[in-house]
Design an enzyme around this catalytic site. Structure first.
Site, PDB file in Angstrom:
ATOM      1  N   THR A  50       0.828  -1.201   0.000  1.00 59.38           N
ATOM      2  CA  THR A  50       0.000   0.000   0.000  1.00 59.38           C
ATOM      3  C   THR A  50       0.862   1.251   0.000  1.00 59.38           C
ATOM      4  O   THR A  50       0.612   2.197  -0.753  1.00 59.38           O
ATOM      5  CB  THR A  50      -0.925   0.008   1.233  1.00 59.38           C
ATOM      6  OG1 THR A  50      -1.669  -1.206   1.283  1.00 59.38           O
ATOM      7  CG2 THR A  50      -1.887   1.180   1.193  1.00 59.38           C
ATOM      8  N   GLY A 250      -7.026  -4.356  -3.572  1.00 60.19           N
ATOM      9  CA  GLY A 250      -7.535  -3.630  -2.413  1.00 60.19           C
ATOM     10  C   GLY A 250      -6.543  -2.607  -1.891  1.00 60.19           C
ATOM     11  O   GLY A 250      -6.925  -1.519  -1.432  1.00 60.19           O
ATOM     12  N   ASP A 251      -5.253  -2.949  -1.964  1.00 60.13           N
ATOM     13  CA  ASP A 251      -4.219  -1.995  -1.543  1.00 60.13           C
ATOM     14  C   ASP A 251      -4.183  -0.788  -2.480  1.00 60.13           C
ATOM     15  O   ASP A 251      -4.013   0.350  -2.044  1.00 60.13           O
ATOM     16  CB  ASP A 251      -2.860  -2.698  -1.528  1.00 60.13           C
ATOM     17  CG  ASP A 251      -2.836  -3.894  -0.600  1.00 60.13           C
ATOM     18  OD1 ASP A 251      -2.806  -3.695   0.623  1.00 60.13           O
ATOM     19  OD2 ASP A 251      -2.881  -5.023  -1.096  1.00 60.13           O
ATOM     20  N   ARG A 252      -4.349  -1.058  -3.783  1.00 62.30           N
ATOM     21  CA  ARG A 252      -4.387   0.038  -4.755  1.00 62.30           C
ATOM     22  C   ARG A 252      -5.594   0.940  -4.486  1.00 62.30           C
ATOM     23  O   ARG A 252      -5.493   2.171  -4.564  1.00 62.30           O
ATOM     24  CB  ARG A 252      -4.456  -0.547  -6.161  1.00 62.30           C
ATOM     25  CG  ARG A 252      -4.645   0.432  -7.317  1.00 62.30           C
ATOM     26  CD  ARG A 252      -3.420   1.299  -7.576  1.00 62.30           C
ATOM     27  NE  ARG A 252      -3.339   2.441  -6.676  1.00 62.30           N
ATOM     28  CZ  ARG A 252      -2.363   3.335  -6.690  1.00 62.30           C
ATOM     29  NH1 ARG A 252      -1.359   3.195  -7.541  1.00 62.30           N
ATOM     30  NH2 ARG A 252      -2.365   4.344  -5.861  1.00 62.30           N
TER      31      ARG A 252
END
Length: 464
Positions: A50, A250-252
């Site tokens: 992240t 999800g991190d993006r």
């Protein structure tokens, strides 16, 4: 252009490895695939991924995470992060967690986890960094980083809290919480009625109230995200659906949303941009592209993500007794010579895979002013040709490594090459393949087209 706001990321870092190869047979001693010719790529994982994505958005990033003195894994993670951000290390009990994926034809076969390290305690340096931070993002993988700093995070709630099943609840007052659909379902603990969208809306509204946060955005994979303030939800669809590697999406999403909120965007604006960024991220190869970018290798293009997987295609054609044909080149300015060559190549077998040079490879071969068209455009045009069944990208000066994985029966080049100029010919013979030359239309070349365009531009400029 206004300067982007700095970001402090708090969370649990992992070291991720991908072992990528091809699987064409089962092991003789057990019904498991044999993954051969593996290439290893290492990248930051968890909160470290992240933070890397936020840094690559052009932000000044500080990562507060557990990093141990356990040797190779922590040392490798420190090396990967050193040039991208400041790291404030929290002491670990145990070894840094590592996650290794084994992939065949870019599809996961198995995942191996090791390392049980947890953050032992917070530090004064970490507390000061959070208290003075313009904006904070929490990526809580449940290994102690967020818990150890929960008191100071509660003092000034973060802009975004990205929860995971093993982590704790976000602190009250967080502006946006970003669970995946499965995470929201488990965390809400409500009985569903079988309508996925309605169930997700109920879960999101319940979590807004339970957590006492401003908003919850439930990520829906290729379908976008559902944003709730506790009442009527806003559905933010993805513009396109990519079916590539979703690892890290999800991190993006969280990194994009937090950055834009830090810059002053509204929650709806941040979520819409985060959906677009996550979609593009998957199309570009997901978390695997982060490792390739770190080593200077172009990521796969979004155009490839929805196309036929070249390795899977070649394996299926071979299994059916068919002939796999491959052709290669830069294909910078697709012209009649290219099209004629590819049409003739397709008639030689049962499928045609086009191996195209990455942008970096083209620059090394043809100079810093090339390619004229970037890789995504070149791939998209090639993939649109009826005679092309799949497109594969390679970053080396020659496609030998790619060919060793594809193992085509026939390798095609234009007759402007001679046999002595084909280092691939000897490679093809290793598995019984054959390199051939096909007639090329005279006078057609990308270099000649570029030269004519430049000459005409100069001439037009001279007449003004």
């Amino acid at each position: 252009m206004s300067r982007k706001a700095p970001l402090v990321v708090v969370g649990d870092a992992l070291l991720d490895r991908d072992l990528t190869g091809t699987a064409e047979r089962l092991a003789p001693d057990a019904p498991v695939p044999v993954v051969a010719d593996c290439v290893q790529r290492t990248r930051p994982g968890g909160a470290a991924l992240t933070a890397c994505l936020a840094a690559r958005d052009g932000r000044e990033v500080t990562l507060i995470t557990g990093v141990g003195d356990d040797g190779e894994a922590s040392e490798e993670l420190r090396r990967l992060l050193a040039s991208e951000m400041q790291v404030i290390a929290l002491p670990l009990t145990g070894a840094l967690p590592e996650k290794t994926r084994v992939l065949a034809q870019d599809s996961p076969v198995v995942r191996l986890d090791r390392g049980t390290g947890r953050v032992r305690e917070a530090t004064d340096q970490a507390r000061r960094a959070i208290r003075s931070a313009p904006a904070v993002l929490v990526s809580d993988y449940g290994r102690g980083a967020a818990d150890s700093l929960r008191d100071v995070l509660a003092e000034r709630p973060p802009l975004v809290w990205d929860p995971h099943p093993r982590g704790g609840p976000p602190v009250p007052g967080a502006r946006l919480v970003t669970p995946a659909r499965s995470e929201a379902r488990a965390l809400a603990g409500l009985e569903g009625d079988g309508n996925a969208l309605r169930d997700t809306a109920r879960d999101a509204a319940a979590l807004v109230r339970r957590w006492r946060v401003a908003a919850v955005a439930v990520t829906l994979g290729p379908h976008g995200a559902l944003l709730s303030y506790g009442d009527h939800p806003l559905l933010v669809p993805a513009a396109t659906a990519h079916h590539g590697d979703a690892c890290g999406a999800g991190d993006r999403f969280a990194a994009t949303a937090a950055g834009l909120l830090a810059d002053g965007a509204l929650v709806e604006e941040a979520v819409e941009a985060a959906v677009a960024a996550a979609t593009e991220f998957v199309g570009a190869g997901g978390a695997g592209a982060v490792a390739r970018a770190a080593t200077g290798v172009d990521a796969p293009t979004a155009a490839l993500a929805d196309a036929v997987d070249p390795h899977d295609l070649a394996a299926r054609v071979r299994a059916a007794g068919g002939t796999v044909v491959a052709a290669g080149g830069c294909f910078d300015l697709l012209h009649a010579g290219h099209v004629g060559l590819l049409q003739a190549a397709r008639r030689l077998g049962d499928c045609l895979v086009v191996c195209v040079n990455s942008d970096a490879s083209v620059r090394r071969r043809k100079g810093d002013d090339r390619p004229v068209n970037p890789l995504p455009d070149r791939v998209r045009v090639l993939d649109a040709l009826a005679c092309v069944d799949a497109v594969a990208v390679f970053d080396e000066d020659t496609p030998e490594q790619l060919l060793a994985r594809l193992r085509p029966d026939i390798w095609v080049k234009g007759s402007d090459y001679s046999g002595a100029d084909l280092p691939e010919a000897a490679l093809l013979r290793e598995w019984g393949g054959q390199a051939v030359l096909l007639p090329y239309l005279d006078g057609r070349s990308s270099t000649a087209i570029v030269s004519r365009a430049r000459n005409r531009a100069r001439a037009a400029k001279g007449t003004r």
